[in-house]
Design an enzyme around this catalytic site. Structure first.
Site, mmCIF file in Angstrom:
data_model
loop_
_atom_site.group_PDB
_atom_site.id
_atom_site.type_symbol
_atom_site.label_atom_id
_atom_site.label_comp_id
_atom_site.label_asym_id
_atom_site.label_seq_id
_atom_site.Cartn_x
_atom_site.Cartn_y
_atom_site.Cartn_z
ATOM 1 N N ASP A 98 -0.355 6.208 -1.872
ATOM 2 C CA ASP A 98 -1.558 5.422 -2.094
ATOM 3 C C ASP A 98 -2.689 6.129 -1.358
ATOM 4 O OD1 ASP A 98 -3.647 3.713 -2.211
ATOM 5 O OD2 ASP A 98 -2.569 1.940 -1.470
ATOM 6 N N TYR A 130 -1.985 -1.235 3.627
ATOM 7 C CA TYR A 130 -2.557 -2.159 2.648
ATOM 8 C C TYR A 130 -2.625 -1.447 1.308
ATOM 9 C CZ TYR A 130 -6.083 -5.123 0.335
ATOM 10 O OH TYR A 130 -6.764 -5.935 -0.548
ATOM 11 N N LYS A 177 -11.902 4.017 -4.454
ATOM 12 C CA LYS A 177 -12.990 4.297 -3.508
ATOM 13 C C LYS A 177 -13.809 5.548 -3.888
ATOM 14 C CE LYS A 177 -11.206 1.201 -0.125
ATOM 15 N NZ LYS A 177 -9.856 0.889 0.317
HETATM 16 C C1 LIG Z 1 -8.973 -0.224 -0.369
HETATM 17 C C2 LIG Z 1 -7.550 0.069 -0.607
HETATM 18 C C3 LIG Z 1 -6.846 -0.479 -1.691
HETATM 19 C C4 LIG Z 1 -7.431 -1.535 -2.579
HETATM 20 O O1 LIG Z 1 -8.520 -1.081 -3.313
HETATM 21 P P1 LIG Z 1 -9.532 -2.154 -3.949
HETATM 22 O O2 LIG Z 1 -10.478 -1.309 -4.716
HETATM 23 O O3 LIG Z 1 -10.138 -2.874 -2.795
HETATM 24 O O4 LIG Z 1 -8.727 -3.048 -4.799
HETATM 25 C C5 LIG Z 1 -5.555 -0.059 -1.913
HETATM 26 N N1 LIG Z 1 -4.974 0.842 -1.119
HETATM 27 C C6 LIG Z 1 -5.611 1.393 -0.063
HETATM 28 C C7 LIG Z 1 -4.920 2.400 0.774
HETATM 29 C C8 LIG Z 1 -6.911 1.006 0.238
HETATM 30 O O5 LIG Z 1 -7.519 1.521 1.301
#
Ligand SMILES: *Cc1c(COP(=O)(O)O)cnc(C)c1O
Length: 431
Positions: A242, A147, A270
């Site tokens: 990511d 994701y 995060k």
């Molecule tokens: C949580 C997450 C996102 C999205 O971040 P948001 O702050 O919710 O937009 C993107 N990539 C990864 C790997 C994530 O865990």
């Protein structure tokens, strides 16, 4: 959830559903996958979270990752209060942005130049735009079960939220957007090599969760990330890690440090916000020089680099930078791993437990999990039962079989013991 008094939460959920889609501002919060009623939260402190009915839980959701030093850390809260007194947003640069960026670069040297944004979604969306601008190519490769936020072109086979709801891809995304997204199985280097040999010249970038936290916790096979690095280099494809979830979680320096891979670009989120909305993307100078106003790739944000968010991020990283912090975090995480594995063994239930630093996941299966298909084939019904019964015993896990759990600095030995005892009882009940 008969054992818990959730009267107020139930009432609030009814009210919320009338004005907010599904009653929640982010889908997985609705508990749809586990058949329960979401908790409405009153407050949180340290390793604990408290709902509006006064129930206390040991929290392994950690706001989905950010709260690595524990909830409501006094140093962070006091710094935010002080910053708020000076004003909450200026729409102009502040010294705080340089301070946070410098701290981040020290730990993630691959991010030679970076920009602050407000979420992980913004970070990945912007990194991909930069990679496309830099290479002059359109195609993006992603992996099933990873994701990367909810930008249009990335909502293809995107793990947790979407997996939870059985929606392979989102409505409202034009086919023309998704057409430029190539999706491959994670941990399959051969599939990746083949696509690069066929279409490498059209591929701008590869975006990957180096450890997949959005399908539980899936580790890269030995040589997989190294292989991606080698092949992308050969074809002039930008490799984007990511690390919105894995950053500061797999290790202080993220997955790139743990696996010794230098990506071209990195996305963070995060943890770097310390509980406030922050994301960041960055990488090689020559790529980041494409970003406006230096270059032709446009990306902006009214609240980007917000002083409260920068302050929370800085204070969080200060705590994380202390010499013993990661030793403690890893010891706690290993202790939880041992305790949960032991509980499963004693209860005689078949589970697979995976951990990468402070991220972990229990799958109900006797087979190893290497990719999204494997994760989807685990027993999610049993997970649902596990989740509800753990909650009844005061342990808050993520309400989906496809989400990671998180350890924090605030969790105590007693928390770990209680969690393992609860897990043992539940494992025995549901096996
Ligand atoms: C949580 C997450 C996102 C999205 O971040 P948001 O702050 O919710 O937009 C993107 N990539 C990864 C790997 C994530 O865990």
């Amino acid at each position: 959830m008969s054992k818990l008094n959730l009267k107020k939460s139930r009432e609030l959920f009814r009210k919320a559903k009338r004005i907010i889609p599904g009653g929640v501002n982010s889908p997985v919060r609705a508990f749809s996958a586990v058949g329960g009623n979401p908790l409405f939260i009153e407050s949180a402190k340290g390793s604990k979270i408290y709902d509006v009915d006064g129930n206390e839980y040991i929290d392994y959701v950690q706001s989905w990752g950010p709260m690595i030093v524990g909830h409501a850390n006094p140093k962070i809260i006091n710094a935010i209060k002080k910053a708020a007194d000076k004003g909450t947003s200026f729409g102009a640069p502040t010294p705080l942005e340089i301070e946070l960026a410098t701290m981040v670069r020290k730990v993630y040297p691959s991010m030679e130049v970076m920009r602050m944004v407000n979420s992980g979604t913004e970070a990945t969306m912007s990194a991909i735009r930069a990679a496309r601008g830099f290479t002059g190519r359109d195609k993006v490769v992603k992996f099933e079960g990873c994701y990367h936020g909810h930008a249009d072109g990335l909502l293809v086979k995107a793990g947790s939220g979407l997996a939870t709801f059985g929606v392979p891809t989102s409505a409202g995304v034009p086919k023309d957007y998704a057409r430029n997204t190539i999706t491959l199985p994670y941990n399959d280097l051969k599939a990746f090599r083949q696509i690069c040999e066929k279409a490498g010249k059209n591929i701008a970038c590869v975006i990957i969760e180096p450890v997949v936290g959005n399908s539980g916790c899936i580790l890269p096979k030995p040589g997989y990330l190294e292989g991606l690095r080698k092949i992308t280099k050969k074809h002039g494809i930008v490799l984007i890690f990511d690390e919105v979830m894995t950053g500061f979680r797999v290790s202080f320096g993220g997955a790139q440090k743990a696996f010794k891979i230098k990506p071209d670009m990195t996305c963070l989120g995060k943890v770097i916000g310390g509980g406030l909305p922050v994301g960041a993307y960055g990488g090689k100078k020559e790529i980041m020089r494409m970003i406006s106003p230096d270059g032709p790739v446009y990306q902006a944000g009214t609240l980007s680099g917000n002083p409260l968010a920068m302050t929370a991020g800085i204070e969080n990283l200060k705590i994380l930078s202390k010499p013993d912090t990661y030793k403690k975090l890893m010891a706690k995480s290993a202790a939880l791993e041992d305790a949960l594995k032991n509980a499963a063994k004693r209860a005689g239930i078949k589970t697979k437990f995976y951990r990468a630093g402070t991220m972990f996941c229990t799958y109900f299966t006797d087979k190893e999990v290497y990719n999204f298909t494997d994760a989807a084939n685990t027993n999610t019904v049993m997970f649902g039962k596990f989740f509800i019964r753990m909650l009844e015993r005061g342990v808050n896990l993520a309400p989906s079989a496809f989400e990671a759990g998180f350890m924090s600095l605030a969790h105590t030995n007693s928390d770990i013991k209680k969690t393992a005892q609860a897990a043992y009882e539940v494992f025995k009940e549901i096996k």
